[in-house]
Write an enzyme that holds these catalytic residues in place. Structure first.
Site, short mmCIF file in Angstrom:
data_model
loop_
_atom_site.label_atom_id
_atom_site.label_comp_id
_atom_site.label_asym_id
_atom_site.label_seq_id
_atom_site.Cartn_x
_atom_site.Cartn_y
_atom_site.Cartn_z
N LYS A 68 25.98 -19.79 77.40
CA LYS A 68 26.53 -18.78 78.31
C LYS A 68 27.87 -18.27 77.76
O LYS A 68 28.14 -17.07 77.78
CB LYS A 68 26.69 -19.36 79.72
CG LYS A 68 25.35 -19.49 80.43
CD LYS A 68 25.35 -20.37 81.66
CE LYS A 68 23.93 -20.51 82.19
NZ LYS A 68 23.75 -21.50 83.24
N GLN A 85 27.31 -25.02 87.00
CA GLN A 85 26.03 -25.40 86.40
C GLN A 85 25.33 -26.47 87.23
O GLN A 85 25.94 -27.43 87.67
CB GLN A 85 26.29 -25.90 84.96
CG GLN A 85 25.05 -26.22 84.16
CD GLN A 85 24.25 -24.97 83.78
OE1 GLN A 85 24.78 -23.88 83.64
NE2 GLN A 85 22.95 -25.13 83.61
N ASP A 118 26.17 -16.29 90.15
CA ASP A 118 24.90 -17.03 90.15
C ASP A 118 24.07 -16.68 91.40
O ASP A 118 22.91 -17.10 91.51
CB ASP A 118 25.23 -18.53 90.17
CG ASP A 118 24.27 -19.35 89.33
OD1 ASP A 118 23.53 -18.76 88.54
OD2 ASP A 118 24.28 -20.58 89.49
N1 GUN Z 1 20.73 -24.82 85.71
C1 GUN Z 1 19.59 -24.32 85.21
N2 GUN Z 1 19.51 -22.99 85.47
C2 GUN Z 1 20.61 -22.66 86.17
C3 GUN Z 1 21.11 -21.44 86.71
O1 GUN Z 1 20.50 -20.37 86.61
N3 GUN Z 1 22.29 -21.52 87.36
C4 GUN Z 1 22.97 -22.68 87.47
N4 GUN Z 1 24.13 -22.67 88.13
N5 GUN Z 1 22.55 -23.81 86.97
C5 GUN Z 1 21.38 -23.80 86.32
#
Ligand code: GUN
Length: 294
Positions: free
Chosen positions: A64, A108, A131
């Site tokens: 990311k 995450q 998110d």
């Molecule tokens: N873990 C796996 N996919 C995601 C996501 O799209 N957002 C977040 N915050 N954690 C994740």
């Protein structure tokens, strides 16, 4: 009874190149950010928070950050130990909410067992909810007024549009009812006038329902669950699942078997994953624009 030869002919399956599509969308965002910076504004900034040291999560977080920097977006990383308490994490979120230099916040998942994901999602300022997990953000999606939308579902819609898959009037079947994929993708498809069937682990005759799908979205995390005879010839099959099996990443769909039946299929590598990150960048850029009114 023998069927006409044309019906038996294997279908030419398009395989999504998620990386190529992601690159082209990210190129457009890089240009947008370039223009904002040229006009004297600071670039947008995403804060990424990771609690614990799960190797897969670490690698996602790195991905990311790399994606941010590749389009000229700033990012800040907060790596917290597994022992972090919920109060400590909420305190950090409060600081990020109050920091005017932060436009998007992503915590995450999964979180350490002692921390409630729901409490964390509710603490993020909805204006910075990159998110799209805050209940206000999901409520807006339900009401049809959402601007920030869950990243994977947004990525799926972009893929369907890129491949010109008809959505209006189509029967879309979604397997999985998570807050992060199953529920929001069902709403997005319904808003585009698909008829949506939401399936889950207790659904009866799952294979039979899937066989009726023009658009089939699998988001269960059960490797190779969707078999060739679950797929209607010519369907668009979106595979969201990525599970590591014997050191290999495996999707929810039996990819090789479904190739030749579906019209479109997404692979587990270079598939929906790069699109999810792209939509995280999109949400951060949009949150910046909405906050700064630019
Ligand atoms: N873990 C796996 N996919 C995601 C996501 O799209 N957002 C977040 N915050 N954690 C994740």
């Amino acid at each position: 009874m023998s069927r006409p030869a044309a019906e038996d002919a294997p279908i030419e399956t398009q395989v999504l190149d998620g990386l190529a599509l992601a690159k082209s969308l990210r190129g457009e965002m890089a240009e947008e950010i370039g223009k904002l910076v040229a006009a004297g504004l600071r670039p947008p900034c995403l804060a990424v928070v990771l609690a614990g040291d799960d190797p897969a999560s670490r690698s996602y977080v790195k991905g990311k950050q790399r994606a941010c920097s590749a389009i000229g977006m700033d990012s800040v990383e907060h790596l917290l130990p597994e022992s972090t308490t919920q109060d400590e994490l909420l305190e950090l979120i409060d600081q990020l909410n109050a920091n005017d230099g932060v436009d998007g916040i992503l915590v995450q998942l999964p979180l350490p067992d002692a921390i409630s994901a729901a409490a964390v999602a509710e603490r993020v300022d909805p204006a910075k909810d990159a998110d799209a997990l805050h209940p206000l953000t999901s409520g807006r999606l339900l009401a049809g007024t959402a601007k920030l939308v869950s990243c994977t579902p947004l990525g799926i819609m972009a893929v369907l549009d890129h491949h010109e898959i008809p959505i209006e009037g189509a029967h879309a079947v979604v397997i999985g009812r998570s807050n992060i994929v199953g529920k929001p993708i069902s709403l997005l498809l319904q808003q585009r006038n698909a008829t949506v069937t939401m399936c889950h682990s207790r659904t009866r005759d799952l294979a039979g329902i899937c066989r009726q799908a023009d658009i089939l979205v699998a988001a269960t995390g059960r490797p190779c669950m969707v078999k060739a005879d679950w797929v209607k010839p010519g369907a668009a099959v979106i595979d969201v699942g990525v599970t590591e099996v014997d050191g290999k990443l495996v999707g929810d769909v039996d990819f090789e078997a479904v190739k030749g039946i579906a019209r479109l299929i997404t692979p587990s590598r270079r598939g929906i994953g790069p699109m999810t990150i792209t939509m995280l960048l999109r949400n951060t850029l949009l949150a910046y624009r909405l906050r700064k009114r630019v």
